[in-house]
Design an enzyme around this catalytic site. Structure first.
Site, PDB file in Angstrom:
ATOM      1  N   ASP A   1      11.239 -39.457 -31.199  1.00 31.37           N
ATOM      2  CA  ASP A   1      11.036 -38.469 -30.582  1.00 31.37           C
ATOM      3  C   ASP A   1      10.914 -38.280 -29.155  1.00 31.37           C
ATOM      4  OD1 ASP A   1       9.875 -36.805 -32.511  1.00 31.37           O
ATOM      5  OD2 ASP A   1       7.994 -36.789 -32.056  1.00 31.37           O
TER       6      ASP A   1
ATOM      7  N   ASP B   1       7.796 -27.138 -37.714  1.00 33.36           N
ATOM      8  CA  ASP B   1       7.244 -27.188 -37.180  1.00 33.36           C
ATOM      9  C   ASP B   1       5.852 -26.478 -37.305  1.00 33.36           C
ATOM     10  OD1 ASP B   1       8.359 -29.420 -35.635  1.00 33.36           O
ATOM     11  OD2 ASP B   1       8.969 -27.511 -34.553  1.00 33.36           O
TER      12      ASP B   1
HETATM   13  O1  1PR Z   1      13.273 -26.300 -30.919  1.00 33.43           O
HETATM   14  O2  1PR Z   1      15.401 -26.801 -31.523  1.00 33.43           O
HETATM   15  O3  1PR Z   1      14.277 -27.075 -29.148  1.00 33.43           O
HETATM   16  O4  1PR Z   1      13.442 -28.724 -31.564  1.00 33.43           O
HETATM   17  C1  1PR Z   1      13.465 -29.364 -30.954  1.00 33.43           C
HETATM   18  C2  1PR Z   1      12.444 -30.342 -31.402  1.00 33.43           C
HETATM   19  O5  1PR Z   1      11.844 -30.867 -30.708  1.00 33.43           O
HETATM   20  C3  1PR Z   1      12.061 -29.593 -33.076  1.00 33.43           C
HETATM   21  O6  1PR Z   1      12.595 -31.054 -33.829  1.00 33.43           O
HETATM   22  C4  1PR Z   1      10.369 -30.135 -33.147  1.00 33.43           C
HETATM   23  O7  1PR Z   1       9.884 -31.012 -34.204  1.00 33.43           O
HETATM   24  C5  1PR Z   1      10.246 -31.223 -32.367  1.00 33.43           C
HETATM   25  N1  1PR Z   1       9.606 -31.651 -30.845  1.00 33.43           N
HETATM   26  C6  1PR Z   1       8.921 -30.673 -29.991  1.00 33.43           C
HETATM   27  N2  1PR Z   1       7.358 -30.897 -29.372  1.00 33.43           N
HETATM   28  C7  1PR Z   1       7.290 -32.229 -30.156  1.00 33.43           C
HETATM   29  C8  1PR Z   1       6.226 -32.363 -29.852  1.00 33.43           C
HETATM   30  O8  1PR Z   1       6.066 -33.820 -30.437  1.00 33.43           O
HETATM   31  N3  1PR Z   1       5.896 -32.348 -28.785  1.00 33.43           N
HETATM   32  N4  1PR Z   1       8.021 -33.270 -31.965  1.00 33.43           N
HETATM   33  C9  1PR Z   1       7.861 -32.840 -31.111  1.00 33.43           C
HETATM   34  C10 1PR Z   1       7.903 -33.229 -33.110  1.00 33.43           C
HETATM   35  C11 1PR Z   1       6.901 -34.378 -34.850  1.00 33.43           C
HETATM   36  C12 1PR Z   1       8.165 -35.554 -35.846  1.00 33.43           C
HETATM   37  C13 1PR Z   1       7.220 -36.866 -35.840  1.00 33.43           C
HETATM   38  C14 1PR Z   1       6.402 -36.588 -37.155  1.00 33.43           C
HETATM   39  C15 1PR Z   1       5.704 -37.988 -37.808  1.00 33.43           C
HETATM   40  N5  1PR Z   1       7.470 -34.539 -33.879  1.00 33.43           N
HETATM   41  O9  1PR Z   1       8.871 -35.113 -35.529  1.00 33.43           O
HETATM   42  O10 1PR Z   1       7.957 -37.903 -35.587  1.00 33.43           O
HETATM   43  O11 1PR Z   1       5.574 -35.837 -37.023  1.00 33.43           O
HETATM   44  O12 1PR Z   1       5.199 -38.197 -36.562  1.00 33.43           O
HETATM   45  P1  1PR Z   1       4.512 -39.414 -37.645  1.00 33.43           P
HETATM   46  O13 1PR Z   1       4.208 -40.358 -38.510  1.00 33.43           O
HETATM   47  O14 1PR Z   1       3.470 -40.301 -36.165  1.00 33.43           O
HETATM   48  O15 1PR Z   1       3.168 -38.875 -37.687  1.00 33.43           O
HETATM   49  P2  1PR Z   1      14.069 -26.926 -30.764  1.00 33.43           P
END
Ligand code: 1PR
Length: 583
Positions: A280, A438
Site C-alpha cells: 500500500d 473493499d
Molecule cells: O478506489 O480505485 O482508487 O483504489 C484504491 C485501492 O487502494 C483499492 O484497491 C483499495 O483496496 C486500496 N486502499 C485504499 N485505502 C486503503 C487503506 O488501507 N487505507 N488499502 C487501501 C487497502 C488492503 C490490502 C492490504 C490487505 C492485506 N489495503 O491491500 O494490503 O488487507 O493487509 P494485511 O496482510 O496487513 O492484513 P481506487
C-alpha cells in the site's frame, strides 16, 4: 498478453495512429491453406552471421513490451526495434512478444508488410522466439472474436478455455509444463512452474505434434511451447517467470547454452497457489512516497504526531519480495481516489524502476477512473491505465470505479461499454484487469434482514447475529455503498474483470486470519480467479484459506513488511500441507 499503449490505434476505441490500419470487421472466414504472404519477391533474408549482443524486437506498435525489453537488457543484450519489414529479415535473433488481441495484431502485421517478412524469416529457420500471442499468431486461425486468420505456419486453431465446468478463466498463474521433445531453450524446466496469463490456447493434434515441445495441463492439455530448428514460441511469459524464465531467455539469446546455469529438478505438477506481496503506497506527511499499512484501513500511527506509518521504500521492498519468492507484487496507490495518478509521477517511477529488476507480474491500482485536472484537461480511465501499463504494470486494479459501474449495471441491466472496467478489459484483455473489493462485514439476525446475499458466519456477531452480508465501500473504505460484495463480484465478472482482489476491512492488519466466510462466498460466485486478502498473521492462515476455499492466491502485507513471517516460510508450510506452490 501485454498491453497496447494509447497511441497504438489497434484497439477499436483508441485514437487511430496514421501509421496503423483501420481495423476491418473481424469474424470473417477464410481458407486456411491460403499462404500467409502472397508475394515475397521483393524481400530476402540477409542476416549477418556474426554474433553480436543485439536482439531484434518486433514491437509492432500494439503494446507495451517493457517487461520483455527489461528482461533482455537485464541479460546484457541491446535491443533493436523493428521499424520496417526488412529489419526482420536482417535480424540475427528476433523476439516477438505478441500483445493485445489476435485480430488486431494480424491487422497490423498484414498492413505493415510485417506478416510477409515474418513468414519468410521463420521459413528460413532464423532464430525466433514468440511469446504468448507471439505463439498463437503462428497458427492457422483463432476463435478470439473470429475466426480470424493467423500466419498459418503451424497447423492448429487457437480456441478459448472452456469455463462451463467451473474452470477459472483466464488461466492466470504459475503452472507446470511437460516437456515432450528437446528444444534447447527449455532444458531443465521440467518440474518447474512458469507464469501463464491467457484465456485462449491451442490443442496439440496429429497435424502439429511434430512442433510441440511442451504441454501444460489446465482443465485439458494444451500446447505450452513449440520448437522446430531455430524457431521457438512459448505460451507462457518467460519475462515474468523469475529465474526460470530468465534462463529460458538466456538460452535463446546465447548461442552457447554452456553459459546457462543448470537448474535443480523441480516437482511442479499443476497450477500453483500464488503468494502475493502487497504494498500500500502513499505520500507521507513529509512528501515521500512510502509503503504504509493500516489497521482496518487506518494508516496513521495514533501516537505522537499521528504520522502515516512508514514501512519502507516501494522499489526496495518490491525487489526484496521478488528475491524472497513472491509470485506477484501488487502496488496500491491508496490515495488514488483523491490524487490524480498521472500527476503522481513518483508512483509511475516506482513501477518503471521495479520492472527493471523484478521478473514476476506487477499489479498496480488506485485512481483508475476518468479525471479532469485543474486546467480542464480530461483524462479517460483508459489513459490512466495505459500510463500504468507503459510504466511496467502487467495488470491494473480498479476499486471505487468498479463499484459505481456495477451499481449502474445492476440498476439498468445494460452494459454501456463506457465504464473503466469495460473499456480497459476490452482493449487490454480481461486478464489484465483486476477488481479490488473493499467490503465491510454487516451482521444481521436473519437473511431476511438484508437486501443482499448473506452468509451464515462462523463466528457470530457482537449481538449474537448469525448472518452477515458484506457491504462494498469506495474511497479507501470511507464510504459504504448500497451493494453487497457478492452482487458486485458477479456484476464485475460480467463487465469484464479477469480477477478479483478480495480485501476485508474488518480483517485488514489484524493478523487473525482471512475471512473464510467471505472468500468462500465470492470464490463460489464467480469463475474468474479470486485473490484472498486481509488478515494473514501466520503461515497457518495461508493453508487454511487454500484448504477451505477455492481462492487462487493469497495476499498479505503487514506480516511481510514487519518481517514477522518470511514468504519462504509461507511456501515451506504450504508444501508441507500438500498445497502446490512455486518454489
Ligand atoms: O478506489 O480505485 O482508487 O483504489 C484504491 C485501492 O487502494 C483499492 O484497491 C483499495 O483496496 C486500496 N486502499 C485504499 N485505502 C486503503 C487503506 O488501507 N487505507 N488499502 C487501501 C487497502 C488492503 C490490502 C492490504 C490487505 C492485506 N489495503 O491491500 O494490503 O488487507 O493487509 P494485511 O496482510 O496487513 O492484513 P481506487
Amino acid at each position: 498478453m501485454e498491453a497496447p499503449p494509447l497511441s497504438s490505434g489497434v484497439a477499436s476505441n483508441l485514437r487511430p495512429s496514421p501509421l496503423l490500419p483501420r481495423l476491418s470487421p473481424i469474424g470473417r472466414l477464410w481458407n486456411p491453406r491460403e499462404p500467409c504472404s502472397k508475394s515475397k519477391k521483393h524481400l530476402s533474408v540477409h542476416a549477418s552471421l556474426s554474433q553480436d549482443s543485439t536482439v531484434t524486437l518486433l514491437d509492432y506498435g500494439a503494446g507495451n513490451v517493457r517487461s520483455v525489453r527489461n528482461a533482455i537488457r537485464y541479460l546484457g543484450f541491446d535491443i533493436k526495434d523493428v521499424q520496417k519489414p526488412k529489419d526482420i529479415l536482417s535480424a540475427n535473433r528476433l523476439v516477438f512478444p505478441g500483445v493485445g488481441a489476435f485480430a488486431a495484431a494480424m491487422e497490423v502485421l498484414n498492413h505493415n508488410g510485417m506478416a510477409e517478412a515474418l513468414c519468410m524469416y521463420i521459413e528460413k529457420d532464423r532464430p525466433f522466439l514468440g511469446i504468448c500471442l507471439g505463439l498463437q499468431l503462428l497458427f492457422e486461425s483463432s476463435e478470439e472474436n473470429g475466426p480470424v486468420k493467423g500466419l498459418g505456419l503451424v497447423p492448429g486453431v487457437v480456441g478459448r478455455f472452456d469455463s462451463s465446468s467451473g474452470l477459472r478463466v483466464p488461466h492466470i498463474g504459475w503452472n507446470a509444463v511437460q516437456i515432450t521433445k528437446d528444444s534447447g531453450i527449455l532444458d531443465d524446466i521440467e518440474g518447474q512452474h512458469v507464469y501463464f496469463v491467457h484465456s485462449y490456447r491451442v490443442l496439440s493434434s496429429d497435424a502439429n505434434k511434430d512442433w510441440v515441445s511442451s504441454t501444460c495441463n489446465y482443465g485439458e492439455s494444451f500446447i505450452s511451447s513449440i520448437t522446430r530448428g531455430n524457431i521457438h514460441a512459448v505460451q507462457f511469459h518467460p519475462e515474468k517467470s523469475g529465474d526460470i524464465g530468465l534462463s529460458i531467455l538466456r538460452r535463446f539469446l546465447n548461442t552457447s547454452s554452456s553459459k546457462t546455469k543448470k537448474l535443480a529438478c523441480g516437482k511442479a505438477s499443476k497450477l500453483a497457489k500464488r503468494v502475493i506481496a502487497c504494498l500500500d503506497v502513499r505520500t507521507n506527511d513529509k512528501g515521500d512516497l512510502v509503503v504504509t499499512k493500516g489497521d482496518q484501513y487506518d494508516v496513521r500511527e495514533h501516537r505522537d504526531r499521528d504520522e502515516v506509518r512508514n514501512l519502507g521504500k516501494p522499489v526496495e521492498l518490491a525487489g526484496q519480495y521478488y528475491k524472497d519468492g513472491a509470485d506477484e507484487v501488487s502496488f496500491l496507490n491508496i490515495t488514488g481516489f483523491r490524487d490524480f495518478p498521472l500527476g503522481d509521477l513518483p508512483m509511475l517511477q516506482v513501477l518503471r524502476c521495479t520492472s527493471e529488476n523484478v521478473f514476476v507480474p506487477l499489479t498496480v491500482g488506485g485512481g483508475i477512473r476518468d479525471f479532469t485536472d485543474g486546467n480542464g484537461r480530461h483524462y479517460s480511465s483508459l489513459e490512466v491505465a495505459s500510463e500504468y501499463f507503459r510504466s511496467g504494470a502487467d495488470k491494473i486494479s480498479i476499486g471505487s470505479d468498479a463499484v459505481f459501474a456495477a451499481e449502474e449495471y445492476i440498476r439498468t441491466g445494460v452494459k454501456t461499454g463506457k465504464s473503466s472496467l469495460e473499456q480497459i478489459s476490452r482493449v487490454y484483455g480481461n486478464q489484465a484487469v483486476v477488481v479490488s473489493i473493499d467490503p465491510r462485514r454487516m451482521y444481521v439476525r436473519s437473511p431476511d434482514d438484508a437486501e443482499f446475499k448473506t452468509v451464515k458466519v462462523t463466528t457470530p456477531g457482537p449481538l449474537g447475529e448469525e448472518y452477515a452480508w458484506y457491504q462494498c465501500t469506495v474511497n479507501g473504505g470511507r464510504e459504504g455503498r448500497p451493494i453487497g460484495a457478492y452482487e458486485l463480484a458477479k456484476a464485475v465478472e460480467e463487465l469484464g474483470a479477469g480477477e478479483i482482489l478480495l480485501n476485508c476491512i474488518d480483517c485488514d492488519g489484524q493478523g487473525q486470519g482471512f475471512d473464510i466466510d467471505l472468500i468462500k462466498l465470492i470464490s463460489e460466485a464467480v469463475t474468474i480467479p479470486v485473490i484472498a486478502s486481509s488478515g494473514a498473521g501466520a503461515v497457518e492462515h495461508f493453508s487454511e484459506v487454500f484448504k477451505k476455499t477455492s481462492a487462487s492466491a493469497a495476499l498479505a502485507a503487514g506480516i511481510f513488511h514487519r518481517k514477522e513471517v518470511p514468504i519462504l516460510s509461507v511456501k515451506e508450510h504450504l508444501l508441507r500441507e500438500g498445497i502446490e506452490v512455486r518454489t
